[in-house]
Enzyme design. Sequence first.
Site, PDB file in Angstrom:
ATOM      1  N   GLN A 110      17.269 -12.965   4.086  1.00 36.98           N
ATOM      2  CA  GLN A 110      16.786 -12.249   2.113  1.00 36.98           C
ATOM      3  C   GLN A 110      15.607 -11.480   3.198  1.00 36.98           C
ATOM      4  OE1 GLN A 110      15.803 -14.719  -1.123  1.00 36.98           O
ATOM      5  NE2 GLN A 110      13.072 -14.165  -0.639  1.00 36.98           N
ATOM      6  N   HIS A 170       6.407  19.453  32.721  1.00 34.43           N
ATOM      7  CA  HIS A 170       5.140  18.179  32.600  1.00 34.43           C
ATOM      8  C   HIS A 170       4.285  19.455  32.264  1.00 34.43           C
ATOM      9  CE1 HIS A 170       7.348  16.787  36.112  1.00 34.43           C
ATOM     10  NE2 HIS A 170       7.843  17.757  36.266  1.00 34.43           N
ATOM     11  N   SER A 215     -11.535  18.617   6.035  1.00 28.33           N
ATOM     12  CA  SER A 215     -12.833  17.823   6.745  1.00 28.33           C
ATOM     13  C   SER A 215     -13.443  17.602   5.951  1.00 28.33           C
ATOM     14  CB  SER A 215     -13.027  18.272   7.835  1.00 28.33           C
ATOM     15  OG  SER A 215     -14.245  17.078   8.192  1.00 28.33           O
ATOM     16  N   GLU A 263       1.251  15.096  11.669  1.00 27.31           N
ATOM     17  CA  GLU A 263      -0.137  13.559  12.668  1.00 27.31           C
ATOM     18  C   GLU A 263       0.711  12.659  11.856  1.00 27.31           C
ATOM     19  OE1 GLU A 263      -4.021  14.447  14.533  1.00 27.31           O
ATOM     20  OE2 GLU A 263      -3.508  14.820  12.555  1.00 27.31           O
ATOM     21  N   LYS A 283     -12.661  23.196   9.571  1.00 22.73           N
ATOM     22  CA  LYS A 283     -10.688  22.608   9.799  1.00 22.73           C
ATOM     23  C   LYS A 283      -9.527  23.043   9.120  1.00 22.73           C
ATOM     24  CE  LYS A 283     -10.916  19.999  12.895  1.00 22.73           C
ATOM     25  NZ  LYS A 283     -11.224  18.283  12.726  1.00 22.73           N
TER      26      LYS A 283
HETATM   27  N1  ARG Z   1      17.937 -13.510  -1.784  1.00 21.38           N
HETATM   28  C1  ARG Z   1      18.780 -13.773  -1.174  1.00 21.38           C
HETATM   29  C2  ARG Z   1      18.679 -12.489  -0.349  1.00 21.38           C
HETATM   30  O1  ARG Z   1      18.937 -12.135  -0.369  1.00 21.38           O
HETATM   31  C3  ARG Z   1      20.390 -13.799  -1.827  1.00 21.38           C
HETATM   32  C4  ARG Z   1      21.141 -14.449  -1.698  1.00 21.38           C
HETATM   33  C5  ARG Z   1      20.685 -16.250  -1.473  1.00 21.38           C
HETATM   34  N2  ARG Z   1      21.763 -17.400  -1.580  1.00 21.38           N
HETATM   35  C6  ARG Z   1      21.421 -18.547  -1.438  1.00 21.38           C
HETATM   36  N3  ARG Z   1      22.529 -19.168  -1.022  1.00 21.38           N
HETATM   37  N4  ARG Z   1      20.179 -18.940  -1.322  1.00 21.38           N
HETATM   38  O2  ARG Z   1      19.583 -13.088   0.820  1.00 21.38           O
END
Ligand code: ARG
Length: 461
Positions: A324, A158, A279, A292, A285
């Site tokens: 993606q 604590h 600072s 941090e 400082k």
């Molecule tokens: N740039 C795409 C990704 O990173 C690659 C795969 C894309 N495939 C597709 N059928 N559009 O996921």
Amino acid sequence: MSKNQMWGGRFKHGNTADVIRFNESISFDQRLAQQDIQGSIAHTKMLIHTNILSDSEGQQIVDGLQNLEEKLIAGQLEFSDTYEDIHMNIESLLQKEIGPVAGKLHTARSRNDQTATDMHLFMKKESIVIIGLIDNLLKELVTKADENVTTLMTGYTHLQHAQPISYAHYLMAYYEMFTRDQQRFEQAKNSADNSPLGAAALAGTTFPIDREYSASELGFSKIYQNSLDAVSDRDYLLDFLSASATLMMHLSRFCEEIIQWNSYEFGYVEISDEYTTGSSIMPQKKNPDVAELIRGKVGRVYGDLFSLLTILKGLPLAYDKDLQEDKEGLFDCVDTVEACLSLFTGMFETIKVKKDKMAASLEDDFSNATELADYLAKKGLPFRQAHQIVGQLVHFGMENNLPLQKMELGQLQKFSSEIQADVYTVLNPKNAVARRISLGSTGFEQVQYQIAKAKQYLFGK
Ligand code: ARG
């Protein structure tokens, strides 16, 4: 708008410029260029091995890809968002390098298994880097622990003075935490060690490919058993991200303590000039910015984990373009974790421990109260009664500004006639630590034993 050269066949129009910008991933997945080339080389070798490509065609592709890899390393490859992602960029560069035969590279493959392959390779590599960085930190912790077995400090619960402990014991607690982190990254590496290559778009392929062959070319020890899973699985990234989140939480806790200990009020440690800043207005400082910032950067890594969990939630099988979005957060996590680990280790290495201040914190406090209660219990008093007596003594001591060890024997005996002159040995903080014998305790012998085991593990391997 001109039509896409890779997949534009069924379209009448090309994408608008903002769709191209929105859809592209080359701005960030170019980081996977090397993995992409290596994946393509392995794929081509497999196509030769299975006679899907002739030796001469296959060899032209392999040579072309190797040239691209050399150019990449020399910083001579230029990518363009005309080709959307790293996969199509590499293929178009190969086209320029070796002509139309480059078009055969994509036989029995899809970008879906390709991007997954790249990410698995990347994740394996970065997990190994992080395991090594944790190793450096563990070594530093054990080295410092070894130097500080008998350095006394206040142990807190604590954030109140609780019991005296060895500073080495404190450091070894973090050693344990980071050892577990290291194991979690081993697990993340194992999850990534799985080849999706050959799953093609989602359903596998009619070509007689050999997935084991390409997997072993790439150093994968196993292959995905289901093509739908292979292209849509991102669990291995979650394993990495959650290992990162836990590691960052540990670093943040450590930083929080260092920040407190570095304060005027505690004064247990001093962070070196190299890892502090001044600072612009207050000349006196010396701020613990690095600690941090590490504490603060945990937020990003938690965010990266939650972002991917949210992206994946509700995604239908198999590949969806949402996937993606797995990359930028992951790259951010890798960069953050690697930077934080090496900066933390550097900062920790140069921290000055003020042993006198640490020991002084035990001089006038009541962190030896449990020692007295145990002393009375060993004389046969029920522990509850002993606790009660010592509680009254503490109350008396606080009222009179008198720690237990500075009370006269006669004074102590007013509270219990069981107290004898040997009590002063028991009340001494150093003895309080030394006398602890239970496994995993702060007793000097126990701590030495844990350090010896850790040294054997870290330096003996
Ligand atoms: N740039 C795409 C990704 O990173 C690659 C795969 C894309 N495939 C597709 N059928 N559009 O996921």
